[in-house]
Design a protein around this motif. Structure first.
Motif, PDB file in Angstrom:
ATOM      1  N   VAL A   5     -34.263   6.040  12.135  1.00  0.00           N
ATOM      2  CA  VAL A   5     -33.278   7.101  12.744  1.00  0.00           C
ATOM      3  C   VAL A   5     -33.477   7.279  14.214  1.00  0.00           C
ATOM      4  O   VAL A   5     -34.332   6.988  14.985  1.00  0.00           O
ATOM      5  CB  VAL A   5     -33.840   8.720  12.054  1.00  0.00           C
ATOM      6  CG1 VAL A   5     -32.842   9.721  12.890  1.00  0.00           C
ATOM      7  CG2 VAL A   5     -33.587   8.759  10.816  1.00  0.00           C
ATOM      8  N   ILE A  77     -23.934  11.612   8.073  1.00  0.00           N
ATOM      9  CA  ILE A  77     -25.431  11.525   7.564  1.00  0.00           C
ATOM     10  C   ILE A  77     -25.678  11.163   6.276  1.00  0.00           C
ATOM     11  O   ILE A  77     -24.576  11.349   5.522  1.00  0.00           O
ATOM     12  CB  ILE A  77     -26.174  13.103   7.760  1.00  0.00           C
ATOM     13  CG1 ILE A  77     -27.620  12.655   7.565  1.00  0.00           C
ATOM     14  CG2 ILE A  77     -25.750  13.969   6.840  1.00  0.00           C
ATOM     15  CD1 ILE A  77     -28.408  14.013   7.998  1.00  0.00           C
ATOM     16  N   SER A  78     -26.568  10.172   6.002  1.00  0.00           N
ATOM     17  CA  SER A  78     -26.713   9.569   4.731  1.00  0.00           C
ATOM     18  C   SER A  78     -28.048   9.827   3.897  1.00  0.00           C
ATOM     19  O   SER A  78     -28.960   9.750   4.664  1.00  0.00           O
ATOM     20  CB  SER A  78     -26.813   8.224   4.884  1.00  0.00           C
ATOM     21  OG  SER A  78     -26.980   7.479   3.716  1.00  0.00           O
ATOM     22  N   ILE A  88     -33.546  10.935   4.891  1.00  0.00           N
ATOM     23  CA  ILE A  88     -32.555  10.646   5.764  1.00  0.00           C
ATOM     24  C   ILE A  88     -32.497   9.288   5.787  1.00  0.00           C
ATOM     25  O   ILE A  88     -33.498   8.690   6.367  1.00  0.00           O
ATOM     26  CB  ILE A  88     -32.614  11.513   7.126  1.00  0.00           C
ATOM     27  CG1 ILE A  88     -32.376  12.936   6.711  1.00  0.00           C
ATOM     28  CG2 ILE A  88     -31.397  11.024   7.889  1.00  0.00           C
ATOM     29  CD1 ILE A  88     -32.875  13.721   7.964  1.00  0.00           C
ATOM     30  N   VAL A  91     -28.326   8.791  10.585  1.00  0.00           N
ATOM     31  CA  VAL A  91     -27.581   9.850  10.773  1.00  0.00           C
ATOM     32  C   VAL A  91     -27.002   9.444  12.257  1.00  0.00           C
ATOM     33  O   VAL A  91     -27.728   8.601  13.186  1.00  0.00           O
ATOM     34  CB  VAL A  91     -28.567  11.086  10.944  1.00  0.00           C
ATOM     35  CG1 VAL A  91     -29.666  10.717  12.192  1.00  0.00           C
ATOM     36  CG2 VAL A  91     -27.839  12.323  11.567  1.00  0.00           C
ATOM     37  N   GLU A  92     -25.709   9.804  12.546  1.00  0.00           N
ATOM     38  CA  GLU A  92     -25.146   9.237  13.695  1.00  0.00           C
ATOM     39  C   GLU A  92     -23.942  10.331  14.365  1.00  0.00           C
ATOM     40  O   GLU A  92     -23.543  10.859  13.552  1.00  0.00           O
ATOM     41  CB  GLU A  92     -24.566   8.042  13.491  1.00  0.00           C
ATOM     42  CG  GLU A  92     -23.801   7.255  14.604  1.00  0.00           C
ATOM     43  CD  GLU A  92     -23.424   5.868  14.426  1.00  0.00           C
ATOM     44  OE1 GLU A  92     -22.622   5.171  15.466  1.00  0.00           O
ATOM     45  OE2 GLU A  92     -23.440   5.360  13.106  1.00  0.00           O
ATOM     46  N   LYS A  93     -23.979  10.507  15.579  1.00  0.00           N
ATOM     47  CA  LYS A  93     -22.902  11.350  16.182  1.00  0.00           C
ATOM     48  C   LYS A  93     -21.757  10.552  16.315  1.00  0.00           C
ATOM     49  O   LYS A  93     -21.884   9.101  16.652  1.00  0.00           O
ATOM     50  CB  LYS A  93     -23.487  11.558  17.590  1.00  0.00           C
ATOM     51  CG  LYS A  93     -24.427  12.536  17.548  1.00  0.00           C
ATOM     52  CD  LYS A  93     -24.741  13.548  18.838  1.00  0.00           C
ATOM     53  CE  LYS A  93     -25.098  12.535  20.099  1.00  0.00           C
ATOM     54  NZ  LYS A  93     -25.449  13.365  21.122  1.00  0.00           N
ATOM     55  N   GLY A 108     -26.824  16.757  16.347  1.00  0.00           N
ATOM     56  CA  GLY A 108     -27.863  16.165  15.709  1.00  0.00           C
ATOM     57  C   GLY A 108     -28.613  17.174  15.144  1.00  0.00           C
ATOM     58  O   GLY A 108     -29.128  16.797  13.845  1.00  0.00           O
ATOM     59  N   LEU A 111     -26.938  18.441  11.797  1.00  0.00           N
ATOM     60  CA  LEU A 111     -26.948  17.246  10.807  1.00  0.00           C
ATOM     61  C   LEU A 111     -28.259  17.118  10.441  1.00  0.00           C
ATOM     62  O   LEU A 111     -28.478  17.537   8.874  1.00  0.00           O
ATOM     63  CB  LEU A 111     -26.655  15.900  11.310  1.00  0.00           C
ATOM     64  CG  LEU A 111     -25.108  15.483  11.671  1.00  0.00           C
ATOM     65  CD1 LEU A 111     -24.916  14.540  12.503  1.00  0.00           C
ATOM     66  CD2 LEU A 111     -24.231  15.757  10.435  1.00  0.00           C
ATOM     67  N   PHE A 112     -29.389  17.481  10.812  1.00  0.00           N
ATOM     68  CA  PHE A 112     -30.628  17.623  10.519  1.00  0.00           C
ATOM     69  C   PHE A 112     -30.955  18.925   9.700  1.00  0.00           C
ATOM     70  O   PHE A 112     -31.684  18.802   8.486  1.00  0.00           O
ATOM     71  CB  PHE A 112     -31.830  17.528  11.586  1.00  0.00           C
ATOM     72  CG  PHE A 112     -32.179  15.976  12.122  1.00  0.00           C
ATOM     73  CD1 PHE A 112     -33.386  15.529  10.994  1.00  0.00           C
ATOM     74  CD2 PHE A 112     -31.734  15.376  12.950  1.00  0.00           C
ATOM     75  CE1 PHE A 112     -33.772  14.252  11.287  1.00  0.00           C
ATOM     76  CE2 PHE A 112     -32.027  14.000  13.202  1.00  0.00           C
ATOM     77  CZ  PHE A 112     -33.179  13.581  12.470  1.00  0.00           C
ATOM     78  N   ALA A 115     -29.455  18.454   6.317  1.00  0.00           N
ATOM     79  CA  ALA A 115     -30.329  17.861   5.339  1.00  0.00           C
ATOM     80  C   ALA A 115     -31.487  18.779   4.711  1.00  0.00           C
ATOM     81  O   ALA A 115     -31.846  18.861   3.761  1.00  0.00           O
ATOM     82  CB  ALA A 115     -30.959  16.593   6.101  1.00  0.00           C
TER      83      ALA A 115
END
Length: 174
Positions: A5, A77-78, A88, A91-93, A108, A111-112, A115
């Motif tokens: 990440v 996010i994957s 995770i 994850v990308e902006k 960011g 997204l966390f 998750a």
């Protein structure tokens, strides 16, 4: 293959904040469709091939957008459900959300927090794992409360997970 990440958490906010005004915008996280993944291709400045990621077995891809304008893609996010936690993978902006020209901060962290919320909803007490780039291990420890377990593998455990969920999703019913 374990991917590291590589996203700097610019701020832990209550959703996302417009940098120029300080105004807080509500966000929405939903499954990423092929339409969104087409716009997030490497040739458009994204680091990862999200269409390829969508084809991976057991991967769940989600997009972060503004509730007021769902056409604004803030990040992706994957996730993968493991035996006792959520992992995770990526994850990308949005590439437009870097540097002095970025419009929003808190992407960011949002997204966390998602998750962690997903992990909590499926019965894993918010436990989330990921592999961090070496130079970001301390950053994730300080900003997210993640703990380093072995090599570059980090976990966000229940207590810190709850803090992130409450920060970003406090207005939502549990």
């Amino acid at each position: 293959m374990n991917r590291e990440v590589d996203i700097v958490i610019d701020a832990l906010t209550e959703s996302v904040v417009e940098v120029s005004s300080g105004k807080i915008f509500k966000t929405e996280v939903t499954e990423a469709t092929i339409i969104y993944l087409n716009s997030s291709h490497k040739k458009n400045g994204w680091k990862f091939n999200w269409k390829k990621e969508k084809k991976e077995i057991n991967r769940l891809l989600y997009k972060l957008v503004l509730k007021s304008n769902t056409s604004i893609l803030l990040g992706l996010i994957s996730l993968e459900t493991k035996e006792d936690h959520v992992h995770i993978h990526l994850v990308e902006k949005n590439p437009n959300e870097f540097g002095i020209s970025k419009k929003y901060e808190g992407i960011g962290g949002n997204l966390f927090a998602f998750a962690c919320k997903y992990s909590q909803e499926i019965g894993f007490d918010g436990v989330v794992a990921f592999y961090a780039k070496t130079n970001l291990i301390h950053h994730y420890s300080v900003t997210l409360g993640a703990i380093l377990v072995k090599n570059q593998r980090m976990f966000i455990l229940s207590k810190q997970s709850e803090m992130l969920i409450n920060k970003y999703f406090k207005d939502e019913e549990k």
